[in-house]
Scaffold this motif. Structure first.
Motif, PDB file in Angstrom:
ATOM      1  N   ARG A  61       0.969  -0.993   0.061  1.00  0.00           N
ATOM      2  CA  ARG A  61      -0.288  -0.083   0.558  1.00  0.00           C
ATOM      3  C   ARG A  61       1.062   1.059  -0.194  1.00  0.00           C
ATOM      4  NH1 ARG A  61      -4.724  -1.228   4.497  1.00  0.00           N
ATOM      5  NH2 ARG A  61      -5.353  -2.980   3.491  1.00  0.00           N
ATOM      6  N   MET A 199     -15.540   1.444  -2.969  1.00  0.00           N
ATOM      7  CA  MET A 199     -14.786   0.444  -2.817  1.00  0.00           C
ATOM      8  C   MET A 199     -14.750  -0.639  -1.569  1.00  0.00           C
ATOM      9  SD  MET A 199     -11.549   0.232  -3.124  1.00  0.00           S
ATOM     10  CE  MET A 199     -11.109   1.490  -4.344  1.00  0.00           C
ATOM     11  N   GLU A 200     -15.663  -0.374  -0.241  1.00  0.00           N
ATOM     12  CA  GLU A 200     -15.116  -0.778   0.413  1.00  0.00           C
ATOM     13  C   GLU A 200     -16.507  -1.997   0.144  1.00  0.00           C
ATOM     14  OE1 GLU A 200     -17.271   1.498   3.437  1.00  0.00           O
ATOM     15  OE2 GLU A 200     -15.144   2.440   4.113  1.00  0.00           O
ATOM     16  N   GLU A 203     -13.952  -3.793  -2.169  1.00  0.00           N
ATOM     17  CA  GLU A 203     -13.523  -5.096  -1.828  1.00  0.00           C
ATOM     18  C   GLU A 203     -13.798  -6.228  -0.050  1.00  0.00           C
ATOM     19  OE1 GLU A 203     -11.731  -2.470   1.918  1.00  0.00           O
ATOM     20  OE2 GLU A 203      -9.993  -1.610  -0.454  1.00  0.00           O
ATOM     21  N   LYS A 204     -15.661  -6.256  -0.076  1.00  0.00           N
ATOM     22  CA  LYS A 204     -16.246  -6.847   0.658  1.00  0.00           C
ATOM     23  C   LYS A 204     -16.286  -8.266  -0.582  1.00  0.00           C
ATOM     24  CE  LYS A 204     -18.190  -3.921   3.935  1.00  0.00           C
ATOM     25  NZ  LYS A 204     -19.700  -3.532   5.108  1.00  0.00           N
ATOM     26  N   GLN A 207     -13.361 -10.065  -0.677  1.00  0.00           N
ATOM     27  CA  GLN A 207     -12.843 -10.883   0.150  1.00  0.00           C
ATOM     28  C   GLN A 207     -13.621 -12.052   0.232  1.00  0.00           C
ATOM     29  OE1 GLN A 207      -9.952 -10.325   2.170  1.00  0.00           O
ATOM     30  NE2 GLN A 207     -10.821 -12.346   3.379  1.00  0.00           N
TER      31      GLN A 207
END
Length: 582
Positions: A61, A199-200, A203-204, A207
């Motif tokens: 990152r 974005m969140e 990402e979830k 994942q």
């Protein structure tokens, strides 16, 4: 330490100048904040990865920039103690002896200012300060050569104060650049919030997909290991069977060979005896003395010619010994091969544990990609086929068939549904209705809130899944179509024609049949259940679909009629068939 060596320690390797607001990366190297920020932004745009310019250490990152206070204090001692050779940024217009990086640019003066010159610069409003830039012309009106300070909303252009007074923009709605900027930042922040939320969410989902992929890889690895172990074990057993059968064939071959050799030896001795007699007779035939011929013939006549009975007996003995010399005991060999293969198949079935253990049946059925649905049929006169046919679920005729038959096409029968039950459009879900549907009364229709499936099961083994609501009351089970349609005896479990799992009073669960109620000792943690029916064996099993699956109860009965899936829906209740999604 020499002065120039100390200076090297406080010099940024990017701009080769004394540190300005020095920051340190996690790898230990330090840079000017502006220099490393610009470098990292360039890496993000061009390479989409981050690394230290000196040691090239990579970061997953964007690294955090921590201010180095000690370097900052040391660097302040060197500014401006000696000329600075800047290789990047906008230089100060007034530092003519050596270039010094500018802190701001004055659009009114058309000059860039370093820290020292900025301190003595005019603070009046007409001296508009911006970030250091060398393209001042882009910030001035092309007509009046004055600083652009306003935005015309009607013409959507940036204008200066002279344009504001000109006839072209007179009477137009105009805002200052600061006002426009504030509004623009509000919009940008709203967009940023939406993008951050997206974005969140991405990402979830990522994942979740990664976890599903890992779970599937683990499952494939376990199944592959089991299949490999089964195949390797089967090969070993087949090898042992082959060795035993070939050993028996060799033994039979040896026995036959000994018998043939003995007969050959006897016939050779017979042949030598006959040759001797033939020679003696020929000698007598060539003798001219009659007395010698007569005496020799009389004395040896018994030896020369065997009686017909003796010759016939010898011939029969030889023929009897010759019988079966070219025959193997094929019957025994076939029996041995068949028995051995049957034993291997039995062992495979035991290891797969499908027919004897319905719980394992449930476990295997959930490996839907490899073992779709399971219904094992077995004939007494088995013609054994390959193990791969069994594993792949191929029907092998009169032999063992691993026919996978999950009852995924079950629909609810509209003609049986009670008036306080509504059905979904695809006929897979039944829900409680406070309002009576006022359906026409027929002999098939329940007068209570129950419904049967249109499909029935009169043989074989079958498996299907259902899901009840988290609230409300319901019963899931199976029933004969001859179950009563009205009265208290018509409810699932209140007669000897139905079996069910009853959810009552929000958190109480019972098994019901023929007015007998059996409380479940442990409350299910999930509202997802599976039913496994072995019609011939008379077993109806209920499972809770959790990890791992848990058997709740087994009903044992002699089924005499075709069975239908049956639902009772109480207040606020809902039950549906689950699709095959593993």
């Amino acid at each position: 330490m020499a002065f120039h060596q100390v200076r090297d320690e406080v010099t940024c390797s990017i701009c080769t100048d004394i540190y300005t607001d020095p920051v340190t990366l996690t790898c230990g190297h330090s840079y000017c904040r502006a220099c490393i920020t610009r470098t990292l932004d360039t890496q993000e745009e061009e390479e989409r990865e981050y690394s230290c310019p000196e040691c090239l250490q990579r970061f997953r990152r964007k690294p955090e920039l921590k201010r180095n206070r000690k370097l900052c204090n040391i660097a302040d001692l060197f500014v401006p103690s000696e000329p600075v050779q800047k290789k990047a940024g906008v230089p100060c217009t007034y530092c003519v002896e050596y270039p010094v990086p500018a802190k701001k640019t004055c659009l009114h003066c058309e000059a860039s200012l370093c820290h020292n010159h900025l301190m003595v610069h005019s603070q009046s409003e007409e001296h508009v300060l911006t970030e250091p830039t060398s393209s001042i012309e882009n910030r001035k009106c092309s007509i009046h050569k004055r600083v652009l300070g306003y935005y015309c909303l009607e013409d959507t252009v940036y204008i200066c104060v002279s344009c504001l007074l000109a006839e072209e923009h007179r009477g137009h709605q105009v805002e200052t650049l600061n006002e426009v900027t504030v509004k623009k930042k509000v919009k940008l922040r709203n967009i940023l919030e939406k993008l951050t939320s997206e974005m969140e969410e991405a990402e979830k989902r990522l994942q979740s997909l990664l976890e599903q992929k890992q779970h599937m890889q683990d499952k494939v690895a376990r199944v592959s290991e089991k299949v490999t172990a089964l195949i390797v074990g089967s090969r070993q057993q087949l090898g042992d069977l082959q060795e035993q059968v070939l050993c028996e064939v060799s033994l039979q071959e040896e026995q036959i060979s000994l018998r043939v050799s003995d007969l050959i030896r006897q016939l050779e001795m017979k042949k030598e005896e006959l040759s001797r007699k033939m020679g003696h007779i020929e000698e007598l035939c060539n003798t001219t003395d009659p007395l010698t011929v007569l005496q020799g013939c009389e004395s040896d006549s018994a030896d020369y010619c065997e009686s017909e009975e003796k010759k016939h007996g010898d011939r029969e003995r030889v023929d009897k010994n010759l019988q079966g010399l070219d025959d193997l005991d094929v019957t025994w060999i076939s029996s041995k091969v068949y028995t051995g293969l049957a034993a291997i198949v039995t062992e495979l079935k035991r290891q797969l544990d499908i027919t004897d253990n319905p719980g394992k049946f449930l476990e295997f059925s959930r490996f839907s990609d490899m073992f779709p649905d399971i219904n094992v049929l077995q004939d007494a006169n088995v013609n054994t086929h390959s193990v791969s046919d069994m594993l792949l679920g191929v029907n092998v005729g009169s032999g063992i068939a691993l026919v996978i038959n999950l009852a995924s096409d079950i629909l609810l029968d509209v003609s049986t549904v009670g008036n306080n039950v509504t059905l979904s459009g695809d006929l897979t879900t039944a829900s409680w209705s406070e309002i009576s549907m006022s359906r026409p009364q027929t002999p098939e229709r329940f007068q209570v809130s129950q419904v049967l499936s249109s499909r029935s099961f009169s043989s074989g083994r079958h498996y299907f899944e259902v899901e009840g609501s988290e609230s409300g009351e319901w019963i899931i089970g199976m029933a004969y179509r001859s179950i009563d349609r009205e009265g208290g005896q018509s409810y699932i479990g209140n007669n000897n024609k139905s079996w069910g799992l009853w959810r009552w009073d929000e958190n109480q669960y019972y098994m019901r049949h023929d007015l007998k109620v059996i409380p479940l000792p442990q409350k299910p943690s999930s509202q997802k259940f599976a039913l496994y029916l072995d019609y011939e064996a008379g077993h109806l099993l209920f499972y809770e679909l959790c990890e791992p699956s848990r058997q709740l109860h087994t009903f044992t009965a002699t089924f005499t009629e075709p069975l239908h899936v049956a639902f009772w829906i109480g207040r606020r209740g809902k039950v549906k068939f689950r699709s095959k999604e593993y």
